[in-house]
Scaffold this motif. Structure first.
Motif, PDB file in Angstrom:
ATOM      1  N   HIS A   1      77.716 100.511-114.361  1.00  0.00           N
ATOM      2  CA  HIS A   1      78.311 101.443-113.408  1.00  0.00           C
ATOM      3  C   HIS A   1      79.062 100.688-112.308  1.00  0.00           C
ATOM      4  O   HIS A   1      80.230 100.960-112.030  1.00  0.00           O
ATOM      5  CB  HIS A   1      77.198 102.312-112.806  1.00  0.00           C
ATOM      6  CG  HIS A   1      77.643 103.246-111.742  1.00  0.00           C
ATOM      7  ND1 HIS A   1      78.527 104.280-111.987  1.00  0.00           N
ATOM      8  CD2 HIS A   1      77.346 103.315-110.416  1.00  0.00           C
ATOM      9  CE1 HIS A   1      78.751 104.939-110.865  1.00  0.00           C
ATOM     10  NE2 HIS A   1      78.047 104.380-109.896  1.00  0.00           N
ATOM     11  N   PHE A   2      78.376  99.706-111.704  1.00  0.00           N
ATOM     12  CA  PHE A   2      79.019  99.008-110.583  1.00  0.00           C
ATOM     13  C   PHE A   2      80.112  98.052-111.042  1.00  0.00           C
ATOM     14  O   PHE A   2      81.110  97.880-110.353  1.00  0.00           O
ATOM     15  CB  PHE A   2      77.973  98.297-109.724  1.00  0.00           C
ATOM     16  CG  PHE A   2      77.192  99.262-108.876  1.00  0.00           C
ATOM     17  CD1 PHE A   2      77.808  99.909-107.815  1.00  0.00           C
ATOM     18  CD2 PHE A   2      75.870  99.573-109.165  1.00  0.00           C
ATOM     19  CE1 PHE A   2      77.124 100.833-107.047  1.00  0.00           C
ATOM     20  CE2 PHE A   2      75.174 100.486-108.404  1.00  0.00           C
ATOM     21  CZ  PHE A   2      75.796 101.130-107.336  1.00  0.00           C
ATOM     22  N   SER A   3      79.951  97.444-112.207  1.00  0.00           N
ATOM     23  CA  SER A   3      81.023  96.558-112.635  1.00  0.00           C
ATOM     24  C   SER A   3      82.261  97.371-113.019  1.00  0.00           C
ATOM     25  O   SER A   3      83.388  96.914-112.832  1.00  0.00           O
ATOM     26  CB  SER A   3      80.551  95.601-113.731  1.00  0.00           C
ATOM     27  OG  SER A   3      80.700  96.175-114.980  1.00  0.00           O
ATOM     28  N   ASN A   4      82.051  98.599-113.499  1.00  0.00           N
ATOM     29  CA  ASN A   4      83.210  99.465-113.751  1.00  0.00           C
ATOM     30  C   ASN A   4      83.871  99.916-112.453  1.00  0.00           C
ATOM     31  O   ASN A   4      85.098  99.984-112.369  1.00  0.00           O
ATOM     32  CB  ASN A   4      82.795 100.698-114.559  1.00  0.00           C
ATOM     33  CG  ASN A   4      82.587 100.348-116.014  1.00  0.00           C
ATOM     34  OD1 ASN A   4      83.174  99.384-116.510  1.00  0.00           O
ATOM     35  ND2 ASN A   4      81.734 101.095-116.688  1.00  0.00           N
ATOM     36  N   LEU A   5      83.046 100.224-111.441  1.00  0.00           N
ATOM     37  CA  LEU A   5      83.609 100.600-110.136  1.00  0.00           C
ATOM     38  C   LEU A   5      84.449  99.463-109.579  1.00  0.00           C
ATOM     39  O   LEU A   5      85.516  99.664-109.001  1.00  0.00           O
ATOM     40  CB  LEU A   5      82.482 100.930-109.153  1.00  0.00           C
ATOM     41  CG  LEU A   5      81.904 102.329-109.217  1.00  0.00           C
ATOM     42  CD1 LEU A   5      80.693 102.445-108.314  1.00  0.00           C
ATOM     43  CD2 LEU A   5      82.953 103.363-108.822  1.00  0.00           C
ATOM     44  N   TRP A   6      83.976  98.259-109.779  1.00  0.00           N
ATOM     45  CA  TRP A   6      84.713  97.081-109.295  1.00  0.00           C
ATOM     46  C   TRP A   6      86.067  96.982-109.988  1.00  0.00           C
ATOM     47  O   TRP A   6      87.081  96.706-109.366  1.00  0.00           O
ATOM     48  CB  TRP A   6      83.854  95.833-109.528  1.00  0.00           C
ATOM     49  CG  TRP A   6      84.542  94.522-109.354  1.00  0.00           C
ATOM     50  CD1 TRP A   6      84.658  93.547-110.297  1.00  0.00           C
ATOM     51  CD2 TRP A   6      85.177  93.998-108.168  1.00  0.00           C
ATOM     52  NE1 TRP A   6      85.320  92.466-109.786  1.00  0.00           N
ATOM     53  CE2 TRP A   6      85.660  92.714-108.480  1.00  0.00           C
ATOM     54  CE3 TRP A   6      85.398  94.506-106.892  1.00  0.00           C
ATOM     55  CZ2 TRP A   6      86.339  91.920-107.567  1.00  0.00           C
ATOM     56  CZ3 TRP A   6      86.082  93.720-105.973  1.00  0.00           C
ATOM     57  CH2 TRP A   6      86.535  92.450-106.321  1.00  0.00           C
TER      58      TRP A   6
ATOM     59  N   ASP B   1      71.949 100.055-113.851  1.00  0.00           N
ATOM     60  CA  ASP B   1      73.064 100.308-112.918  1.00  0.00           C
ATOM     61  C   ASP B   1      74.256  99.374-113.135  1.00  0.00           C
ATOM     62  O   ASP B   1      75.342  99.621-112.636  1.00  0.00           O
ATOM     63  CB  ASP B   1      72.598 100.081-111.464  1.00  0.00           C
ATOM     64  CG  ASP B   1      71.934 101.307-110.903  1.00  0.00           C
ATOM     65  OD1 ASP B   1      71.999 102.347-111.573  1.00  0.00           O
ATOM     66  OD2 ASP B   1      71.356 101.212-109.801  1.00  0.00           O
ATOM     67  N   GLU B   2      74.012  98.282-113.838  1.00  0.00           N
ATOM     68  CA  GLU B   2      74.988  97.190-113.847  1.00  0.00           C
ATOM     69  C   GLU B   2      76.376  97.630-114.320  1.00  0.00           C
ATOM     70  O   GLU B   2      77.383  97.378-113.662  1.00  0.00           O
ATOM     71  CB  GLU B   2      74.456  96.037-114.696  1.00  0.00           C
ATOM     72  CG  GLU B   2      75.336  94.805-114.719  1.00  0.00           C
ATOM     73  CD  GLU B   2      75.763  94.321-113.351  1.00  0.00           C
ATOM     74  OE1 GLU B   2      74.949  94.397-112.410  1.00  0.00           O
ATOM     75  OE2 GLU B   2      76.922  93.893-113.207  1.00  0.00           O
TER      76      GLU B   2
END
Lengths: 242, 411
Positions: A203-208, A200-201
């Protein structure tokens, strides 16, 4: 006399011991690392745990809490050399505690300001630390800081990440704060392999990153102001700037 | 629609809300899972326009039934619309939180269907965060004007801070630019929240609001007066000022060629706001019906001092804390340093410099060893000139600069 010690906190306490028990008058204090080429004409202070403990206990008993804590905070500012000021602080403190709030004495003022600088850095890092989630669900962060803020960061994140395990890794000092279900401790990092991130990492760092870019108001761009707040040296491990 | 696109649309729609503070909430653990708040607030990063990012600031939805002329999300704008489900947003908040991207959530929304329906959706999201994830971090919730008292009560019990934007400082401007809102409806939720939390007699919920600067012809005096009334009567913790950004075209909206003076005005208002909250100034000391606007070139404290020279010069060795913080260029921290240091010795101008207190402005308003400085006489016009004149710049010679060689006599 010029003296040289090993640069550790224990070593420094032995310098204090030497001043009081061996009546050494000190002009300059060096550490081994800064002194290697000039090691003539200097008295070497051997680090001795018993002496160090004795001094520490005395400081603890004789100094007011805030004054005592200032000494330990100053020692976490390990990239500046303020041993002379700190020694003067301790000598004055033994004479009378009220000297230690007298900011018109240059050495006392220097330590007060340094302590403030230290806590400014601690506070900045509370915000700027970035964790990544690892395969096993643990959180992992790298830091590189001017002062040793790791103990404070560890304590701070223990409070907020109560249900997670995490590691904060101080790259330059080769130290790590490790919190698991069983224990909380500081460790020396002997060897290190880059850990694998969770699926998941990314994905969430891109969302950030998406969020970070969307909240900026383009009509008001002011990169210089941004850099005042987040100087480049802090950005190395901040995912939104990579 | 994918989360990426939603986040980009809904963060973009929320960005004109300037509040992003996470300070001042108590640090008790209530829900017992992840998270904690920090009394002084923490900035996690800064955007390219130099603003602190502390909270995940998004709208739950940018669909809106209202048509306020200054707002980017008004119904008559042709914009891409998106909505998060409450659960989706709660999960995103937790994932961001544990990576230490944010201090918590700032949640607002356009009005979907009606006010109560929207408020219920926001509350659902908060409930998932608080009860399912046990989230103890900071949550700022926008109260929807016109929603019911019961819902506002629930919202206040779940959030760390609530707010409702009054947007414009006078009823007249509201009528002109946001005809569907009135002073009563925008202030309503804040009044209900205040009364509810006073009745429960625990620590009152923290509240804030926002006013847009420069979209209407209200003066700084009107704005600061409204702000101080809100601080005193409505228990507000913060009032935010947001320089108007031209996002829409409309008959009643001002046309602003460049935004620099407006940003300067916003900055001066914030400085004045600080004087109200921390320096013991009253709004009618700073401005009055004669002088309705702050000076753009001088900070409000210097501006006040120049108009009240009867209080100056001040003897820094004798003045009280309240007097010290009224000296231009000396802030709260500086005043404390002076109070601390003067216990040990009589201070002069050099001592201030040694204590790292700026004397650039202060030197014109204080006595140094009992004497006033001699360069500039203590008259408003003279001082103003001295304070506004740029400090002499050092000559930065380029390598092999001929003119410099001529100046210094080198070849």
């Amino acid at each position: 006399m010029r003296i040289v010690y090993d640069g550790s906190f224990e070593g420094f306490l032995c310098v204090v011991y030497a001043v009081y028990y061996k009546k050494i008058r000190i002009q300059e204090i060096f550490t081994h690392s800064s002194f290697s080429l000039l090691s003539f004409d200097a008295y070497e202070i051997q680090t001795d745990t018993i002496q160090a403990k004795k001094v520490l206990n005395t400081l603890h008993a004789r100094f007011e809490k805030t004054h005592y804590e200032r000494i330990t905070h100053i020692f976490l500012c390990d990239s500046v050399h303020v041993e002379k000021e700190l020694l003067e602080y301790i000598i004055l403190g033994f004479k009378d505690q009220k000297y230690l709030e007298n900011i018109t004495i240059p050495s006392i003022f220097r330590l007060h300001e340094l302590q403030k600088e230290f806590f400014r850095l601690v506070h900045k890092m509370y915000g700027f630390v970035r964790f990544v989630e690892l395969e096993d669900g643990n959180l992992y962060a790298k830091i590189e800081t001017k002062f040793n803020v790791l103990p404070f960061l560890g304590k701070h994140f223990c409070k907020r990440l109560a249900s997670n395990n995490f590691i904060i890794h101080d790259i330059k000092r080769k130290l790590a704060f490790v919190k698991s279900e069983k224990s909380t401790q500081m460790r020396v990092v002997q060897s290190f392999e880059e850990p694998t991130h969770s699926s998941d990492e990314a994905h969430f760092s891109n969302l950030w990153k998406v969020f970070f870019q969307s909240v900026a108001i383009k009509e008001r761009e002011n990169k210089k102001l941004q850099q005042n707040f987040v100087p480049l040296l802090y950005r190395k491990y901040m995912s939104e700037f990579s | 629609m994918k989360t990426f696109e939603k986040l980009s649309i809904l963060a973009d729609s929320a960005k004109y809300d300037v509040s992003c503070s996470s300070s001042g909430s108590d640090e008790r653990i209530k829900y017992g899972g992840i998270g904690a708040t920090h009394n002084s607030g923490i900035c996690h990063t800064f955007t390219s326009d130099g603003r602190c990012v502390s909270l995940l600031k998004v709208l739950l939805s940018n669909s809106c039934i209202y048509d306020c002329s200054y707002c980017i999300n008004r119904v008559s704008n042709d914009r891409k619309r998106a909505s998060f489900s409450p659960r989706e947003l709660a999960k995103l908040t937790i994932e961001f939180y544990k990576r230490n991207y944010i201090e918590g959530l700032f949640l607002s929304s356009g009005i979907i269907k009606n006010e109560d329906y929207t408020m219920e959706l926001l509350i659902t999201c908060l409930k998932i965060l608080r009860y399912e994830y046990g989230f103890d971090g900071y949550v700022h919730l926008k109260l929807i004007p016109g929603s019911s008292k019961e819902l506002i009560d629930i919202a206040c019990s779940l959030a760390s801070r609530v707010s409702s934007n009054i947007e414009l400082p006078s009823s007249k401007s509201l009528k002109l630019l946001a005809p569907q809102k009135s002073k009563e409806t925008v202030l309503g939720p804040l009044i209900i929240a205040r009364d509810l939390s006073l009745k429960k007699s625990k620590k009152p919920i923290l509240m804030s609001t926002q006013m847009i600067i420069g979209a209407s012809d209200d003066s700084d005096f009107d704005i600061l007066k409204t702000a101080s009334i809100l601080y005193e009567k409505a228990l507000l913790k913060r009032v935010y000022y947001s320089a108007y950004v031209h996002v829409n075209v409309g008959a009643n909206l001002p046309i602003i060629p460049q935004s620099t003076p407006l940003l300067r005005r916003e900055n001066r208002l914030y400085q004045a706001d600080w004087l109200l909250r921390f320096y013991g100034f009253k709004y009618d000391e700073l401005l009055d019906t004669q002088q309705q606007n702050l000076d753009l070139n001088l900070d409000p404290k210097t501006f006040w001092a120049l108009n009240h020279l009867e209080h100056f010069p001040i003897d820094i060795n004798k003045a009280s804390k309240e007097q010290l913080i009224r000296i231009p260029g000396i802030g709260i921290k500086g005043a404390f340093k002076i109070l601390k240091a003067r216990r040990y010795k009589t201070l002069n101008l050099e001592d201030l410099a040694k204590l790292k207190i700026s004397t650039k402005k202060a030197k014109y308003f204080i006595l140094d060893r009992g004497k006033y400085q001699k360069e500039v006489p203590l008259y408003k016009e003279n001082l103003q000139l001295a304070l506004l004149s740029p400090s002499p710049k050092l000559i930065q010679p380029l390598l092999f600069d001929e003119n410099y060689a001529a100046l210094s006599g080198e070849i």
